[in-house]
Design a protein around this motif. Structure first.
Motif, PDB file in Angstrom:
ATOM      1  N   UNK A  72       0.831  -1.205   0.000  1.00  0.00           N
ATOM      2  CA  UNK A  72       0.000   0.000   0.000  1.00  0.00           C
ATOM      3  C   UNK A  72       0.866   1.256   0.000  1.00  0.00           C
ATOM      4  N   UNK A  73       1.941   1.214   0.774  1.00  0.00           N
ATOM      5  CA  UNK A  73       2.849   2.358   0.810  1.00  0.00           C
ATOM      6  C   UNK A  73       3.473   2.595  -0.567  1.00  0.00           C
ATOM      7  N   UNK A  74       3.922   1.525  -1.227  1.00  0.00           N
ATOM      8  CA  UNK A  74       4.567   1.661  -2.534  1.00  0.00           C
ATOM      9  C   UNK A  74       3.607   2.232  -3.572  1.00  0.00           C
ATOM     10  N   UNK A  75       2.377   1.721  -3.579  1.00  0.00           N
ATOM     11  CA  UNK A  75       1.387   2.203  -4.540  1.00  0.00           C
ATOM     12  C   UNK A  75       1.054   3.671  -4.265  1.00  0.00           C
ATOM     13  N   UNK A  76       0.867   4.002  -2.998  1.00  0.00           N
ATOM     14  CA  UNK A  76       0.478   5.365  -2.655  1.00  0.00           C
ATOM     15  C   UNK A  76       1.585   6.366  -2.937  1.00  0.00           C
ATOM     16  N   UNK A  77       2.846   5.904  -2.976  1.00  0.00           N
ATOM     17  CA  UNK A  77       3.958   6.815  -3.245  1.00  0.00           C
ATOM     18  C   UNK A  77       3.875   7.430  -4.637  1.00  0.00           C
ATOM     19  N   UNK A  78       3.056   6.851  -5.516  1.00  0.00           N
ATOM     20  CA  UNK A  78       2.853   7.444  -6.838  1.00  0.00           C
ATOM     21  C   UNK A  78       2.064   8.745  -6.744  1.00  0.00           C
ATOM     22  N   UNK A  79       1.302   8.905  -5.673  1.00  0.00           N
ATOM     23  CA  UNK A  79       0.471  10.108  -5.525  1.00  0.00           C
ATOM     24  C   UNK A  79       0.735  10.843  -4.208  1.00  0.00           C
ATOM     25  N   UNK A  80       1.642  10.340  -3.383  1.00  0.00           N
ATOM     26  CA  UNK A  80       2.013  11.008  -2.131  1.00  0.00           C
ATOM     27  C   UNK A  80       3.538  11.071  -2.069  1.00  0.00           C
ATOM     28  N   UNK A  81       4.079  12.227  -1.753  1.00  0.00           N
ATOM     29  CA  UNK A  81       5.533  12.410  -1.741  1.00  0.00           C
ATOM     30  C   UNK A  81       5.986  13.032  -0.432  1.00  0.00           C
ATOM     31  N   UNK A  82       7.241  12.823  -0.106  1.00  0.00           N
ATOM     32  CA  UNK A  82       7.836  13.493   1.056  1.00  0.00           C
ATOM     33  C   UNK A  82       8.324  14.867   0.632  1.00  0.00           C
ATOM     34  N   UNK A  83       7.938  15.876   1.391  1.00  0.00           N
ATOM     35  CA  UNK A  83       8.400  17.225   1.110  1.00  0.00           C
ATOM     36  C   UNK A  83       9.824  17.428   1.604  1.00  0.00           C
ATOM     37  N   UNK A  84      10.453  18.476   1.140  1.00  0.00           N
ATOM     38  CA  UNK A  84      11.806  18.781   1.596  1.00  0.00           C
ATOM     39  C   UNK A  84      11.842  19.093   3.083  1.00  0.00           C
ATOM     40  N   UNK A  85      10.684  19.391   3.662  1.00  0.00           N
ATOM     41  CA  UNK A  85      10.602  19.653   5.095  1.00  0.00           C
ATOM     42  C   UNK A  85      10.335  18.380   5.901  1.00  0.00           C
ATOM     43  N   UNK A  86      10.312  17.215   5.234  1.00  0.00           N
ATOM     44  CA  UNK A  86      10.103  15.942   5.918  1.00  0.00           C
ATOM     45  C   UNK A  86       8.650  15.557   6.081  1.00  0.00           C
ATOM     46  N   UNK A  87       7.721  16.406   5.648  1.00  0.00           N
ATOM     47  CA  UNK A  87       6.298  16.119   5.788  1.00  0.00           C
ATOM     48  C   UNK A  87       5.776  15.485   4.502  1.00  0.00           C
ATOM     49  N   UNK A  88       4.748  14.622   4.641  1.00  0.00           N
ATOM     50  CA  UNK A  88       4.171  13.938   3.497  1.00  0.00           C
ATOM     51  C   UNK A  88       2.983  14.736   2.975  1.00  0.00           C
ATOM     52  N   UNK A  89       2.860  14.794   1.663  1.00  0.00           N
ATOM     53  CA  UNK A  89       1.822  15.604   1.024  1.00  0.00           C
ATOM     54  C   UNK A  89       1.521  15.029  -0.359  1.00  0.00           C
TER      55      UNK A  89
END
Length: 362
Positions: free
Chosen positions: A278-295
């Protein structure tokens, strides 16, 4: 037609972003992606949920030595805006530390260990409810008579990330530049994002991959208006190369710089197969920001659709239009999800030059 789509998905690992031409769009349209896991929660100490509700935040990170090995038992001191010590913890067996239930403020970290030079961080702003992962804190061995304070240099850390990335190759040959196996890897700056994208675009393996895609399209007579023979192959090769260049440059350099997002896939490596998938699939539409937060992963999604829109400039007139943009944009995002699954479950064991101790999520 299936061969063209298969080659296209594999090409995203090189990381060619040549867009898919074949009809697996029904798979993408049958349902939405699963709910994205919350990586920050996965590493949040107990009580982090409460901190989200009360407006307090959390600071966490990893202590390393000069050889990039985790450092256990280091004293991590948290100081507040006035410089007064608020709390002290020791790094665990995996080098990790965390300070929870922190009020919004500007903090500073100081790290000490026997026989090591003291590390003092730059000021770290923490917002209400934020779970912030700071870049790795690296301590050097102290000399016999010298004691120095080391301040982390973001430019040097970002440059180091590029040097690590360009050495990672599947089987020592195929680029695996956009996978990072250090969960707490420091972010790359704009300069490094463009450097890595250019290295990816001009890598010899990328040209071979583009040639394979063009060959598959020629064999299946995709875009028949291009014709047959050498001339038809040349047109298909040019289109596939343009897809690769525009997708890589926009989705992994331009947009990540604009939205301050990290273009790399952060290997998880921990948890159940289902949670990792689920994490791998969602990484296509969710990214880690340069501030360490996910968006939301604006960078990759916009990169896919922008490259699809640009392709209208060089695809045959009979194949142009809004449907081409929508189909190829969705297909590119789906290809990213498949590529991430391969990164999560297959590539680590066959990728060379992975930094020692880089095993994904702590």
């Amino acid at each position: 037609m299936l061969a063209g789509a298969t080659l296209l998905i594999f090409s995203s690992l090189t990381p060619s972003t040549a867009l898919a031409q074949e009809s697996f769009s029904s798979t993408l349209q049958d349902g939405t992606l699963p709910d994205a896991p919350q990586p920050a929660q996965a590493t949040t100490p107990s009580g982090a949920n409460d901190s989200q509700q009360t407006g307090t935040g959390t600071l966490s990170g990893t202590v390393l030595d000069a050889n990039r090995n985790v450092l256990q038992g280091a004293h991590v001191i948290l100081a507040g805006p006035s410089g007064s010590v608020i709390r002290t913890v020791e790094s665990g067996s995996n080098g990790q530390f965390a300070f929870g239930d922190l009020a919004p403020a500007v903090y500073k970290l100081t790290v000490t260990a026997p026989g090591m030079n003291t590390f003092t961080s730059m000021q770290i702003p923490l917002h209400a409810g934020e779970f912030r992962i700071v870049p790795s804190l690296t301590l050097s061995v102290s000399g016999p008579t010298t004691s120095v304070t080391v301040t982390g240099n973001s430019e040097e850390l970002a440059e180091e990330q590029v040097q690590i990335a360009v050495q990672q190759r599947i089987g020592g040959v195929i680029p695996n530049f956009y996978s990072t196996y250090d969960w707490n890897a420091p972010p790359m700056q704009t300069k490094q994002k463009f450097q890595l994208s250019f290295r990816s675009i001009i890598d010899p393996i990328s040209f071979f991959t583009v040639a394979g895609i063009a060959g598959a399209e020629q064999y299946k007579d995709v875009f028949p208006a291009y014709g047959a023979g050498i001339e038809g192959y040349g047109k298909r090769y040019g289109a596939a190369l343009a897809n690769h260049v525009s997708g890589t440059l926009l989705g992994k350099a331009v947009y990540p710089s604009i939205f301050h997002q990290d273009p790399r896939y952060f290997y998880k490596g921990k948890g159940s197969i289902r949670s990792r998938a689920l994490y791998a699939i969602s990484a296509a539409v969710i990214a880690r920001g340069d501030d360490g937060r996910w968006k939301p992963n604006y960078s990759r999604v916009l990169g896919n659709f922008s490259a699809a829109a640009i392709s209208n400039l060089y695809y045959p007139a009979s194949d142009r239009g809004a449907s081409l943009v929508v189909f190829n944009g969705l297909a590119g995002t789906g290809a990213d999800a498949v590529a991430n699954l391969i990164r999560e479950f297959v590539l680590k064991r066959i990728t060379s030059h992975i930094p020692k101790g880089a095993n994904g999520q702590p």
